[in-house]
Design a protein around this motif. Structure first.
Motif, PDB file in Angstrom:
ATOM      1  N   TYR A 223      -5.145 -14.001 -51.458  1.00  0.00           N
ATOM      2  CA  TYR A 223      -4.834 -14.384 -52.838  1.00  0.00           C
ATOM      3  C   TYR A 223      -3.711 -15.412 -52.770  1.00  0.00           C
ATOM      4  O   TYR A 223      -2.585 -15.086 -52.424  1.00  0.00           O
ATOM      5  CB  TYR A 223      -4.416 -13.148 -53.618  1.00  0.00           C
ATOM      6  N   GLN A 224      -4.032 -16.651 -53.094  1.00  0.00           N
ATOM      7  CA  GLN A 224      -3.094 -17.753 -52.944  1.00  0.00           C
ATOM      8  C   GLN A 224      -2.600 -18.196 -54.323  1.00  0.00           C
ATOM      9  O   GLN A 224      -3.351 -18.746 -55.124  1.00  0.00           O
ATOM     10  CB  GLN A 224      -3.762 -18.927 -52.213  1.00  0.00           C
ATOM     11  N   LEU A 225      -1.324 -17.971 -54.583  1.00  0.00           N
ATOM     12  CA  LEU A 225      -0.711 -18.347 -55.862  1.00  0.00           C
ATOM     13  C   LEU A 225       0.414 -19.338 -55.590  1.00  0.00           C
ATOM     14  O   LEU A 225       1.592 -19.017 -55.754  1.00  0.00           O
ATOM     15  CB  LEU A 225      -0.170 -17.104 -56.575  1.00  0.00           C
ATOM     16  N   ASN A 226       0.048 -20.521 -55.190  1.00  0.00           N
ATOM     17  CA  ASN A 226       1.043 -21.529 -54.828  1.00  0.00           C
ATOM     18  C   ASN A 226       1.001 -22.721 -55.773  1.00  0.00           C
ATOM     19  O   ASN A 226       0.050 -22.905 -56.521  1.00  0.00           O
ATOM     20  CB  ASN A 226       0.813 -22.015 -53.396  1.00  0.00           C
ATOM     21  N   PHE A 227       2.046 -23.526 -55.702  1.00  0.00           N
ATOM     22  CA  PHE A 227       2.140 -24.734 -56.502  1.00  0.00           C
ATOM     23  C   PHE A 227       2.301 -25.946 -55.608  1.00  0.00           C
ATOM     24  O   PHE A 227       2.757 -25.849 -54.466  1.00  0.00           O
ATOM     25  CB  PHE A 227       3.348 -24.650 -57.453  1.00  0.00           C
ATOM     26  N   GLY A 228       1.958 -27.096 -56.157  1.00  0.00           N
ATOM     27  CA  GLY A 228       2.224 -28.360 -55.484  1.00  0.00           C
ATOM     28  C   GLY A 228       1.567 -28.454 -54.127  1.00  0.00           C
ATOM     29  O   GLY A 228       0.446 -27.968 -53.907  1.00  0.00           O
ATOM     30  N   HIS A 229       2.276 -29.062 -53.188  1.00  0.00           N
ATOM     31  CA  HIS A 229       1.721 -29.350 -51.864  1.00  0.00           C
ATOM     32  C   HIS A 229       1.360 -28.092 -51.081  1.00  0.00           C
ATOM     33  O   HIS A 229       0.573 -28.158 -50.137  1.00  0.00           O
ATOM     34  CB  HIS A 229       2.712 -30.184 -51.046  1.00  0.00           C
ATOM     35  N   GLN A 230       1.930 -26.957 -51.460  1.00  0.00           N
ATOM     36  CA  GLN A 230       1.633 -25.716 -50.748  1.00  0.00           C
ATOM     37  C   GLN A 230       0.177 -25.289 -50.913  1.00  0.00           C
ATOM     38  O   GLN A 230      -0.363 -24.587 -50.059  1.00  0.00           O
ATOM     39  CB  GLN A 230       2.558 -24.592 -51.212  1.00  0.00           C
ATOM     40  N   ILE A 231      -0.453 -25.697 -52.000  1.00  0.00           N
ATOM     41  CA  ILE A 231      -1.853 -25.294 -52.230  1.00  0.00           C
ATOM     42  C   ILE A 231      -2.741 -25.788 -51.105  1.00  0.00           C
ATOM     43  O   ILE A 231      -3.434 -25.009 -50.438  1.00  0.00           O
ATOM     44  CB  ILE A 231      -2.360 -25.832 -53.579  1.00  0.00           C
TER      45      ILE A 231
END
Length: 306
Positions: A223-231
């Protein structure tokens, strides 16, 4: 209601705001005072895909709904940084003397609560987090709630995927933290487990050790809940370290730039986002004016990245 449909209502809401909340200034308005609205959003940096869409949509809404030019928008770039948001709201209120504020993002909206409260500033906060507007007379939260979003994710897992072991990786953000809190309450039953969890600062791009730990935890899904370049970064790293399992997310996967930057690493992933009426007049107007597709901003669609 799509994001820009919501924004198209901002002008109507704000035009009525003086009557409802600032009636004492009606005489000044009758003498030609233009209603000023400060807009704080990420217009540069990793989160600018959302901020620039917001700016475009507000300008389009202003063009369509404010024929008499009663409202003047003043845009401030906070780069999705709490510190910058605080500086921006001080400028807008103390120097520009705005009548109302629109702010994008949960942590940024929460960061300026004290200033808004002291000034009794009518505020529209675009946020998933309920406490942004809870018991606040002058704040209206415009978005679905983190609870609605999470319930849809849990429903999708229960009905279609049956994951028993999940790894969580998220960016340190009030909305993400709240969604994970709610997710755990709904997911941790029937022997379901969170086998690994990592909270990353938004500027952290050194994630190799995190990816190794995720793989070692042998999750059924990430479950990936990241923003910006981290996605894109985390998705690509997962595939580079030979994690072949499913990845799922939420509205963060609406970042079309990051999906492209993932170079296929997110192919087949699913996420919960918002339904967009591609044939609505405002959607067509946005597409015609800017030549790009706007993001989805209504809860209820589970999309598969292809």
């Amino acid at each position: 209601m799509t994001r820009f449909k919501s924004i198209s209502l901002f002008v109507i809401i704000i035009l009525n705001c003086k009557t409802n909340l600032l009636a004492e200034e009606a005489a000044e308005e009758s003498r030609g005072h233009k209603f000023k609205v400060g807009v704080i959003a990420a217009l540069s940096g990793p989160s600018s895909v959302f901020g620039l869409t917001a700016k475009n949509a507000i300008e389009l809404a202003d063009e369509i709904n404010d024929r008499d030019d009663k409202v003047h928008f003043i845009f401030e770039d906070d780069q999705f940084s709490n510190k910058n948001t605080v500086s921006a709201v001080h400028k807008l209120i103390d120097k520009d003397h705005v009548d109302s504020v629109i702010v994008w993002g949960s942590p940024t909206a929460l960061a300026i609560n004290d200033k808004k409260k002291k000034k009794k500033m009518p505020t529209i906060a675009v946020s998933l987090v309920e406490k942004v507007s809870l018991d606040k007379k002058f704040v209206m939260r415009l978005w679905v709630s983190s609870e609605q979003m999470t319930n849809k994710i849990l429903e999708e897992i229960d009905q279609n995927y049956k994951y028993k072991n999940i790894a969580l990786v998220l960016t340190n953000n009030d909305a993400q933290l709240r969604m994970v809190e709610l997710f755990k309450k709904g997911y941790l039953k029937d022997n379901n487990k969170i086998v690994y969890e990592e909270i990353l600062d938004k500027d952290n791009l050194d994630v190799n050790s995190v990816i190794i730990k995720i793989k070692r935890s042998k999750p059924d899904a990430v479950y990936q809940l990241n923003f910006g370049h981290q996605i894109s970064l985390i998705a690509k790293k997962l595939r580079q370290f030979e994690y072949a399992g499913p990845i799922f997310g939420a509205h963060n996967f609406d970042d079309k730039i990051e999906i492209k930057n993932s170079e296929g690493a997110l192919k087949g992933s699913w996420y919960v986002s918002y339904i967009e009426d591609n044939n609505s007049p405002i959607t067509k107007a946005y597409r015609e004016k800017y030549g790009i597709e706007p993001g989805r901003y209504i809860l209820g669609v589970v999309a598969t990245l292809r």
